[in-house]
Design an enzyme around this catalytic site. Structure first.
Site, PDB file in Angstrom:
ATOM      1  N   ARG A   1     -35.109   4.804  23.030  1.00 20.91           N
ATOM      2  CA  ARG A   1     -34.956   5.357  21.682  1.00 20.91           C
ATOM      3  C   ARG A   1     -33.998   6.537  21.739  1.00 20.91           C
ATOM      4  O   ARG A   1     -34.172   7.435  22.560  1.00 20.91           O
ATOM      5  CB  ARG A   1     -36.300   5.860  21.149  1.00 20.91           C
ATOM      6  CG  ARG A   1     -37.343   4.818  21.045  1.00 20.91           C
ATOM      7  CD  ARG A   1     -38.479   5.248  20.165  1.00 20.91           C
ATOM      8  NE  ARG A   1     -39.090   6.525  20.519  1.00 20.91           N
ATOM      9  CZ  ARG A   1     -40.068   7.083  19.818  1.00 20.91           C
ATOM     10  NH1 ARG A   1     -40.508   6.479  18.733  1.00 20.91           N
ATOM     11  NH2 ARG A   1     -40.602   8.211  20.184  1.00 20.91           N
TER      12      ARG A   1
ATOM     13  N   THR B   1     -32.171  10.066  16.520  1.00 22.49           N
ATOM     14  CA  THR B   1     -32.344   9.133  15.389  1.00 22.49           C
ATOM     15  C   THR B   1     -33.555   8.218  15.559  1.00 22.49           C
ATOM     16  O   THR B   1     -33.975   7.576  14.598  1.00 22.49           O
ATOM     17  CB  THR B   1     -31.109   8.233  15.263  1.00 22.49           C
ATOM     18  OG1 THR B   1     -31.024   7.425  16.461  1.00 22.49           O
ATOM     19  CG2 THR B   1     -29.835   9.050  15.119  1.00 22.49           C
TER      20      THR B   1
ATOM     21  N   ASP C   1     -46.200   9.976  26.156  1.00 22.53           N
ATOM     22  CA  ASP C   1     -45.034   9.163  26.524  1.00 22.53           C
ATOM     23  C   ASP C   1     -45.437   8.193  27.632  1.00 22.53           C
ATOM     24  O   ASP C   1     -45.687   8.595  28.771  1.00 22.53           O
ATOM     25  CB  ASP C   1     -43.897  10.077  26.983  1.00 22.53           C
ATOM     26  CG  ASP C   1     -42.602   9.294  27.179  1.00 22.53           C
ATOM     27  OD1 ASP C   1     -42.613   8.308  27.954  1.00 22.53           O
ATOM     28  OD2 ASP C   1     -41.594   9.637  26.539  1.00 22.53           O
TER      29      ASP C   1
ATOM     30  N   ASP D   1     -43.182   8.157  30.868  1.00 22.98           N
ATOM     31  CA  ASP D   1     -43.367   9.348  31.709  1.00 22.98           C
ATOM     32  C   ASP D   1     -44.713   9.320  32.419  1.00 22.98           C
ATOM     33  O   ASP D   1     -44.813   9.687  33.596  1.00 22.98           O
ATOM     34  CB  ASP D   1     -43.260  10.619  30.859  1.00 22.98           C
ATOM     35  CG  ASP D   1     -41.819  10.947  30.508  1.00 22.98           C
ATOM     36  OD1 ASP D   1     -40.911  10.439  31.194  1.00 22.98           O
ATOM     37  OD2 ASP D   1     -41.602  11.698  29.537  1.00 22.98           O
TER      38      ASP D   1
END
Ligand code: PRP
Ligand code: URA
Length: 213
Positions: free
Chosen positions: A108, A112, A204, A207
């Protein structure tokens, strides 16, 4: 399994829900996060493959011939959205060792949140295969929608999307762009925050899976 919103299958098996709680916990470290992702994927694959057709065969037991069942010659492919989808592959291939594995690299854009495609390697005979598309998080839905575009362009026979946690906004986007999408998730959470993270989610996924933070 419960089909709530049209095309969304919420997998509510107690083992899946228990492991989801552990994986959400911010005290869960990389090793355990990886193991839980694999275990949840295996359990979810059990539900996702529930309708595979069978055909009858004869097998000779030590006692007598028996009429028994095997999965019909269906060809499956697991397609992982990089990076975090990688964590879901081993659980599925443990259950279906013959499945081919494809990779679609999408990240991503941090500003944006648009999906950026950087890699794609699919089995050459993807047009003959039923696909399970895997990514732990369906947030804005941009990554899954883009991967579905690609898989359809390449002629995948059928596609089921499997994620651990989905956001309502992401489900809506995927279903708007792909009204035939079938999404299997362990939870549909409340919403996205201003950074496009699922609330409450698990943070995340990439991660936490790879220890990159
Ligand atoms: C995460 C996650 C999904 C995507 C979901 O990947 O693993 O692929 O975000 O978000 P979306 O539904 O809004 O598209 P990320 O972009 O962080 O890339 P990474 O796995 O390489 O870290
Ligand atoms: N990607 C993640 O890994 N987590 C989120 O909550 C949203 C996108």
């Amino acid at each position: 399994m419960d089909t709530g919103t049209h095309g969304v299958h919420l997998l509510q098996h107690p083992l899946i829900q228990h492991k989801l709680t552990l994986i959400r916990d911010n005290r869960t470290g990389v090793k355990e996060f990886r193991e839980l992702t694999e275990e949840m994927s295996l359990l979810m694959a059990y539900e996702v493959t529930r309708d595979l057709p069978l055909h009858a065969v004869e097998v000779i037991t030590p006692v007598a011939p028996a009429r028994s069942w095997v999965i019909e010659g269906k060809k499956l492919a697991v397609v992982a959205i990089l990076r975090a989808g990688l964590g879901m592959v081993p659980g599925i291939t443990r259950l279906i060792p013959g499945a081919k594995v494809g990779h679609v690299g999408i990240y991503r854009d941090p500003e944006t949140l648009e999906p950026m495609l950087y890699y794609c390697k699919l089995p050459a005979d993807i047009h003959e295969r039923d696909v399970v598309l895997v990514d732990p998080m369906l947030a804005t839905g941009g990554s899954v929608a883009r991967a579905l575009d690609i898989l359809k362009e390449k002629g995948a026979r059928t596609i089921k999307t499997m994620c651990l946690i989905a956001a309502p906004e992401g489900i809506a986007l995927v279903r708007r762009k792909h009204p035939d999408a079938e999404i299997y998730a362990a939870a549909v959470d409340e919403r996205l925050n201003d950074h496009g993270y699922i609330v409450p989610g698990l943070g995340d996924a990439g991660d936490r899976l790879f220890g990159t933070k």
